[in-house]
Motif scaffolding. Structure first.
Motif, PDB file in Angstrom:
ATOM      1  N   SER A   1      -7.344  12.758 -10.283  1.00 48.78           N
ATOM      2  CA  SER A   1      -7.798  11.677 -10.976  1.00 48.78           C
ATOM      3  C   SER A   1      -6.503  10.680 -11.399  1.00 48.78           C
ATOM      4  O   SER A   1      -6.784   9.565 -11.426  1.00 48.78           O
ATOM      5  CB  SER A   1      -8.251  11.980 -12.535  1.00 48.78           C
ATOM      6  OG  SER A   1      -9.390  12.981 -12.363  1.00 48.78           O
ATOM      7  N   VAL A   2      -5.442  11.008 -11.693  1.00 44.63           N
ATOM      8  CA  VAL A   2      -4.276  10.252 -11.485  1.00 44.63           C
ATOM      9  C   VAL A   2      -4.031   9.633 -10.437  1.00 44.63           C
ATOM     10  O   VAL A   2      -3.512   8.493 -10.357  1.00 44.63           O
ATOM     11  CB  VAL A   2      -3.076  11.060 -12.253  1.00 44.63           C
ATOM     12  CG1 VAL A   2      -1.615  10.379 -12.105  1.00 44.63           C
ATOM     13  CG2 VAL A   2      -3.054  11.682 -13.465  1.00 44.63           C
TER      14      VAL A   2
ATOM     15  N   ARG B   1      -3.460   4.536  -7.248  1.00 46.55           N
ATOM     16  CA  ARG B   1      -3.522   4.303  -5.898  1.00 46.55           C
ATOM     17  C   ARG B   1      -4.583   3.079  -5.783  1.00 46.55           C
ATOM     18  O   ARG B   1      -4.534   2.032  -5.134  1.00 46.55           O
ATOM     19  CB  ARG B   1      -3.644   5.259  -5.010  1.00 46.55           C
ATOM     20  CG  ARG B   1      -3.845   5.062  -3.435  1.00 46.55           C
ATOM     21  CD  ARG B   1      -2.828   4.128  -2.985  1.00 46.55           C
ATOM     22  NE  ARG B   1      -2.804   3.676  -1.592  1.00 46.55           N
ATOM     23  CZ  ARG B   1      -3.312   2.464  -1.258  1.00 46.55           C
ATOM     24  NH1 ARG B   1      -3.882   1.568  -2.216  1.00 46.55           N
ATOM     25  NH2 ARG B   1      -3.568   2.149  -0.105  1.00 46.55           N
ATOM     26  N   ILE B   2      -5.919   3.406  -6.378  1.00 43.44           N
ATOM     27  CA  ILE B   2      -6.955   2.407  -6.049  1.00 43.44           C
ATOM     28  C   ILE B   2      -7.032   1.369  -7.213  1.00 43.44           C
ATOM     29  O   ILE B   2      -6.816   0.243  -7.131  1.00 43.44           O
ATOM     30  CB  ILE B   2      -8.214   3.375  -5.993  1.00 43.44           C
ATOM     31  CG1 ILE B   2      -8.284   4.080  -4.837  1.00 43.44           C
ATOM     32  CG2 ILE B   2      -9.458   2.124  -5.842  1.00 43.44           C
ATOM     33  CD1 ILE B   2      -9.353   4.954  -4.409  1.00 43.44           C
TER      34      ILE B   2
ATOM     35  N   LYS C   1       0.767  -1.446  -0.054  1.00 48.15           N
ATOM     36  CA  LYS C   1      -0.064  -0.002  -0.034  1.00 48.15           C
ATOM     37  C   LYS C   1       0.760   1.302  -0.083  1.00 48.15           C
ATOM     38  O   LYS C   1       0.378   2.094  -0.628  1.00 48.15           O
ATOM     39  CB  LYS C   1      -0.852  -0.156   1.151  1.00 48.15           C
ATOM     40  CG  LYS C   1      -1.894  -1.043   1.182  1.00 48.15           C
ATOM     41  CD  LYS C   1      -2.556  -1.230   2.488  1.00 48.15           C
ATOM     42  CE  LYS C   1      -3.780  -2.509   2.256  1.00 48.15           C
ATOM     43  NZ  LYS C   1      -4.555  -2.537   3.569  1.00 48.15           N
ATOM     44  N   ALA C   2       1.833   1.208   0.735  1.00 54.19           N
ATOM     45  CA  ALA C   2       2.839   2.414   0.788  1.00 54.19           C
ATOM     46  C   ALA C   2       3.551   2.661  -0.504  1.00 54.19           C
ATOM     47  O   ALA C   2       3.543   3.655  -1.004  1.00 54.19           O
ATOM     48  CB  ALA C   2       4.006   2.227   1.881  1.00 54.19           C
ATOM     49  N   LEU C   3       3.801   1.371  -1.246  1.00 50.46           N
ATOM     50  CA  LEU C   3       4.423   1.498  -2.566  1.00 50.46           C
ATOM     51  C   LEU C   3       3.487   2.280  -3.615  1.00 50.46           C
ATOM     52  O   LEU C   3       3.896   3.078  -4.323  1.00 50.46           O
ATOM     53  CB  LEU C   3       4.944   0.197  -3.133  1.00 50.46           C
ATOM     54  CG  LEU C   3       5.526   0.070  -4.293  1.00 50.46           C
ATOM     55  CD1 LEU C   3       6.637   0.862  -4.670  1.00 50.46           C
ATOM     56  CD2 LEU C   3       5.599  -1.365  -5.095  1.00 50.46           C
ATOM     57  N   PHE C   4       2.331   1.874  -3.571  1.00 50.12           N
ATOM     58  CA  PHE C   4       1.243   2.282  -4.541  1.00 50.12           C
ATOM     59  C   PHE C   4       0.837   3.725  -4.173  1.00 50.12           C
ATOM     60  O   PHE C   4       0.400   4.528  -5.111  1.00 50.12           O
ATOM     61  CB  PHE C   4      -0.073   1.482  -4.719  1.00 50.12           C
ATOM     62  CG  PHE C   4       0.154   0.431  -5.628  1.00 50.12           C
ATOM     63  CD1 PHE C   4      -0.300   0.499  -6.967  1.00 50.12           C
ATOM     64  CD2 PHE C   4       0.806  -1.048  -5.307  1.00 50.12           C
ATOM     65  CE1 PHE C   4      -0.333  -0.404  -7.922  1.00 50.12           C
ATOM     66  CE2 PHE C   4       0.854  -1.782  -6.142  1.00 50.12           C
ATOM     67  CZ  PHE C   4       0.421  -1.620  -7.499  1.00 50.12           C
TER      68      PHE C   4
ATOM     69  N   ALA D   1      -3.350  -6.618  -7.387  1.00 53.71           N
ATOM     70  CA  ALA D   1      -3.674  -7.521  -6.197  1.00 53.71           C
ATOM     71  C   ALA D   1      -4.445  -8.718  -6.862  1.00 53.71           C
ATOM     72  O   ALA D   1      -4.429  -9.875  -6.389  1.00 53.71           O
ATOM     73  CB  ALA D   1      -4.545  -6.966  -5.168  1.00 53.71           C
ATOM     74  N   LYS D   2      -5.213  -8.414  -7.707  1.00 49.70           N
ATOM     75  CA  LYS D   2      -5.975  -9.433  -8.640  1.00 49.70           C
ATOM     76  C   LYS D   2      -5.037 -10.524  -9.311  1.00 49.70           C
ATOM     77  O   LYS D   2      -5.248 -11.794  -9.232  1.00 49.70           O
ATOM     78  CB  LYS D   2      -6.973  -8.801  -9.574  1.00 49.70           C
ATOM     79  CG  LYS D   2      -7.711 -10.034 -10.290  1.00 49.70           C
ATOM     80  CD  LYS D   2      -8.771  -9.308 -11.082  1.00 49.70           C
ATOM     81  CE  LYS D   2      -9.750 -10.326 -11.728  1.00 49.70           C
ATOM     82  NZ  LYS D   2     -10.348 -11.251 -11.149  1.00 49.70           N
ATOM     83  N   PHE D   3      -4.035 -10.056  -9.897  1.00 49.91           N
ATOM     84  CA  PHE D   3      -3.071 -10.840 -10.890  1.00 49.91           C
ATOM     85  C   PHE D   3      -1.831 -11.386 -10.281  1.00 49.91           C
ATOM     86  O   PHE D   3      -1.083 -11.947 -10.941  1.00 49.91           O
ATOM     87  CB  PHE D   3      -2.786 -10.185 -12.063  1.00 49.91           C
ATOM     88  CG  PHE D   3      -3.895 -10.077 -12.969  1.00 49.91           C
ATOM     89  CD1 PHE D   3      -4.467 -11.053 -13.742  1.00 49.91           C
ATOM     90  CD2 PHE D   3      -4.744  -8.877 -12.998  1.00 49.91           C
ATOM     91  CE1 PHE D   3      -5.880 -10.913 -14.651  1.00 49.91           C
ATOM     92  CE2 PHE D   3      -5.826  -8.485 -13.809  1.00 49.91           C
ATOM     93  CZ  PHE D   3      -6.397  -9.817 -14.560  1.00 49.91           C
TER      94      PHE D   3
END
Length: 217
Positions: A91-92, A97-98, A58-61, A105-107
């Motif tokens: 927006s960026v 981030r999200i 999370k910190a990285l993203f 996380a999905k892949f």
């Protein structure tokens, strides 16, 4: 496998040794020594970005999102009005981030491709190209930064393999061989794709010759 505190402490200690030696021998300036230490620390936790719920991920993203905003906003020509500039930046940030985090996380699978030497080369090549093209660093600094990231990355993988061997119990844990591996053998397609990206990034990277010349002088 080693826990987060072990990874960051060992990476920080190794980075400190490299930075102090570089500073003492006159190879690095104070700012370069600090940067080297920081990059080795970052590399030391990078393999765990495939842990979907880990704090480093999370910190990285968050850091990537902030960096993306800075890059996009500073390269907008002509600069739009303030309300639109804020909207673009917001927006960026949300997209990286999200949305970026959700897709990642999905892949991603823990102890998958990001626990491999190929992934180390991947992050090394990204660091070199970003430093050279986005931060306008010269080839010596760009390659030095990439190698620092790769060194920290290798420390992490080595620690995980060491912790896979139970010396006291004279046994090898099931996790042995899942960290310090050349590629992700369970997902060869991912390895092929990452290998292609690495090859492309090294192709557009600055020549390593100036770094080699600096290293052997």
């Amino acid at each position: 496998m080693a826990n987060f505190n072990t990874h960051i402490n060992v990476a920080a200690a190794a980075g400190g040794v490299v930075s102090i030696v570089g500073l003492g021998e006159g190879w690095l300036s104070i700012s370069q020594a600090l940067t080297t230490w920081l990059l080795i620390c970052i590399g030391g936790v990078l393999p765990d970005i495939d842990s979907d719920h880990a704090k480093p991920v999370k910190a990285l993203f968050t850091a990537l999102a902030v960096g993306s905003v800075v890059l996009v906003v500073t390269h907008l020509k002509p600069v739009p009005a303030t309300p639109f500039l804020l909207l673009i930046g917001f927006s960026v940030f949300l997209s990286v981030r999200i949305l970026g985090y959700k897709v990642f996380a999905k892949f991603s699978v823990h102890r998958g491709i990001y626990h491999s030497l190929l992934a180390g080369a991947f992050f090394m090549s990204i660091t070199i190209t970003l430093c050279h093209y986005a931060l306008q660093a010269n080839p010596v600094l760009a390659w030095g930064s990439g190698i620092a990231i790769a060194f920290g990355f290798l420390i992490h993988l080595t620690l995980d393999e060491i912790y896979s061997v139970d010396i006291a119990g004279a046994r090898i844990k099931k996790s042995f061989g899942t960290a310090l591996k050349p590629i992700d053998f369970k997902n060869p397609l991912n390895s092929v794709l990452m290998g292609g990206i690495v090859a492309a990034l090294f192709f557009i990277s600055p020549s390593p010759s100036p770094f080699v010349d600096w290293l052997v002088k």
